[in-house]
Design an enzyme around this catalytic site. Structure first.
Site, PDB file in Angstrom:
ATOM      1  N   LYS A   1       0.835  -1.216   0.000  1.00 38.91           N
ATOM      2  CA  LYS A   1       0.000   0.000   0.000  1.00 38.91           C
ATOM      3  C   LYS A   1       0.860   1.252   0.000  1.00 38.91           C
ATOM      4  CE  LYS A   1       1.101   1.954   3.861  1.00 38.91           C
ATOM      5  NZ  LYS A   1       2.153   1.580   4.509  1.00 38.91           N
TER       6      LYS A   1
ATOM      7  N   GLY B   1      10.031  -3.606   4.729  1.00 36.84           N
ATOM      8  CA  GLY B   1      10.451  -2.551   5.664  1.00 36.84           C
ATOM      9  C   GLY B   1      10.691  -1.228   4.967  1.00 36.84           C
ATOM     10  N   ALA B   2       9.921  -0.975   3.905  1.00 38.03           N
ATOM     11  CA  ALA B   2      10.163   0.224   3.099  1.00 38.03           C
ATOM     12  C   ALA B   2       9.053   1.252   3.273  1.00 38.03           C
ATOM     13  CB  ALA B   2      10.264  -0.169   1.626  1.00 38.03           C
TER      14      ALA B   2
ATOM     15  N   GLY C   1       3.937  -1.122   3.473  1.00 37.69           N
ATOM     16  CA  GLY C   1       2.939  -2.004   4.082  1.00 37.69           C
ATOM     17  C   GLY C   1       3.227  -3.482   3.896  1.00 37.69           C
TER      18      GLY C   1
ATOM     19  N   ASP D   1      -3.059   0.252   7.290  1.00 34.06           N
ATOM     20  CA  ASP D   1      -2.311  -0.592   6.351  1.00 34.06           C
ATOM     21  C   ASP D   1      -3.040  -1.910   6.083  1.00 34.06           C
ATOM     22  OD1 ASP D   1      -0.517   1.433   6.721  1.00 34.06           O
ATOM     23  OD2 ASP D   1       1.188   0.176   7.235  1.00 34.06           O
TER      24      ASP D   1
HETATM   25  C1  MEV Z   1       2.716   3.085   8.611  1.00 31.22           C
HETATM   26  O1  MEV Z   1       2.536   2.604   7.286  1.00 31.22           O
HETATM   27  C2  MEV Z   1       1.797   4.230   8.881  1.00 31.22           C
HETATM   28  C3  MEV Z   1       1.855   4.831  10.259  1.00 31.22           C
HETATM   29  O2  MEV Z   1       0.879   5.879  10.292  1.00 31.22           O
HETATM   30  C4  MEV Z   1       1.570   3.832  11.348  1.00 31.22           C
HETATM   31  C5  MEV Z   1       0.115   3.401  11.367  1.00 31.22           C
HETATM   32  O3  MEV Z   1      -0.767   4.063  10.814  1.00 31.22           O
HETATM   33  O4  MEV Z   1      -0.139   2.360  12.012  1.00 31.22           O
HETATM   34  C6  MEV Z   1       3.214   5.466  10.556  1.00 31.22           C
END
Ligand code: MEV
Length: 403
Positions: free
Chosen positions: A12, A137-138, A141, A186
């Site tokens: 995502k 880990g980028a 998602g 996500d």
């Molecule tokens: C992570 O993709 C998005 C954040 O807002 C964390 C979350 O919404 O759980 C940083």
């Protein structure tokens, strides 16, 4: 359902509202159809449970005798989304005893084992092999896609009446195992696909962006980061300066709401969207989640008059999105990002299918052989994305009957 079968879930991109979503503010997110996680579930004859996750080099087999020593989460806990701390502790002990120490591995193993104990505690002789075409880990998602693919597969194994609401519920539990306190955006977008306007605790609104295909370039900085740490750093800032950080989060909320209004117009004006991308990046920077690699991309996209750039996901490295307003210098932009900075650029369409299944009934012997080969090979060599896509990618030319 009996193995073998396959589940899949997409990556995502968050257009607006990362971090503020954790505080109940609106966020806009879209699935990335072509970057997917695939989970292949097969039977074994070993009275054990095997997890093969070659993308992160996690391979482990747990004897069913060691898994059955851990109690299942209590029924009341299974109804809501909380994590049963006693069960969690025993799973963490088992992970330590299994000599799994790398944080990426411990998080993935915890998510897997917790969902296993909740959904299929009495099953064994199963192998779960996962491959992904999305960078891990980028900020795209990948962990949510893993949680969704696992939740879908385990609900199938439990022979439960599956629907997207249930898949998402368990995927959220999986995300909690990995990230501690995620907003849920996500897993929701990975489950349902398409584009959504999300606010924690409320029904998400599906956004139809089909009239307005945003032209976006994603750049992967390859700077590793942890969503859990970045979310907890923002939390610390919020707790120290609530009167300063609250208006920042409120501004992010207004940005997501305004953008959703503009993007769903028949003929949207993209200029305000560009301003919102810029402002959102400034606010994220003020929360301390930007990074010098992200700053380089922001500067270059401005210098080459491409359009504004913001981080996407948790930040701290990971990925950025650039709104392409003028493509005159796009080639130069991409070349500089790759050749000078060593970043990867990812061109992709937003939206498309959420989680999907190829059921056991729809697999014939020939296809099973191909799947066995691909997933077996993935354990020893990194299989090219083209090869994975050519057999597994859902879409108009798909080889498998995804539903
Ligand atoms: C992570 O993709 C998005 C954040 O807002 C964390 C979350 O919404 O759980 C940083």
């Amino acid at each position: 359902m009996q193995p073998p079968f396959l589940t899949s879930a997409p990556a995502k991109v968050i257009l607006f509202g990362e971090h503020s979503a954790v505080y109940g503010k609106h966020a806009i997110a879209a699935s990335i159809h072509s970057l997917r996680t695939y989970l292949y579930v097969t039977s074994t004859a070993d009275n054990a449970i095997t997890l093969n996750f070659p993308d992160i080099k996690l391979y482990h087999t747990w004897e069913s005798s060691s898994l059955s020593k851990i109690p299942s989460p209590s029924a009341s806990i299974k109804i809501d989304d909380t994590i049963d701390q006693q069960v969690a502790e025993q799973i963490q002990n088992l992970i330590r005893e299994s000599n799994i120490v790398d944080p990426l591995h411990t998080n993935a193993a915890f998510c897997f084992l917790y969902l296993y104990k909740c959904l299929i505690p009495n099953t064994s002789s199963l192998k779960f092999t996962m491959v992904s075409t999305s960078p891990i880990g980028a900020g795209l998602g990948s962990s949510a896609a893993v949680s969704v693919a696992l939740s879908y597969a385990m609900l199938q194994l439990a022979n439960q009446q599956t629907n997207k609401k249930l898949i998402n519920k368990w995927a959220f539990v999986g995300e909690k195992c990995i990230h501690g306190n995620p907003s849920g955006v996500d897993n929701l977008v990975s489950t349902h696909g398409g584009a959504i306007l999300y606010k924690k605790g409320t029904e998400a609104k599906l956004l139809d962006l089909s009239n307005n295909p945003l032209e976006i370039l994603l750049t992967y900085t390859k700077v590793p980061r942890s969503t859990k740490t970045l979310v907890s750093n923002v939390r610390q800032l919020y707790e120290i300066y609530p009167d300063i950080i609250t208006p920042v989060l409120d501004s992010m909320d207004s940005i997501a709401c305004k953008a959703s209004h503009i993007l769903t117009q028949n003929e949207p004006d993209f200029q305000p969207i560009a301003s919102l991308v810029d402002i959102n990046q400034g606010l994220l920077q003020s929360l301390g989640v930007s990074h010098e690699a992200i700053a380089k991309i922001c500067l270059l996209s401005e210098q080459l008059h491409i359009g504004p750039t913001k981080l996407t996901g948790a930040g701290g490295g990971g990925c950025t999105l650039t709104l392409i307003q003028d493509s005159t210098n796009l080639q130069k932009f991409k070349e500089t990002l790759t050749n000078t900075y060593g970043f990867d650029t990812i061109e992709t369409q937003l939206g498309g299918d959420g989680c999907l299944l190829v059921s056991n009934d729809d697999l014939n012997g020939g296809v099973i052989k191909q799947l066995d080969k691909l997933f077996e090979e993935s354990k020893s060599n990194k299989v090219d994305r083209d090869i994975i896509d050519s057999l597994l990618l859902p879409g108009p030319n798909q080889k498998l009957p995804w539903k």
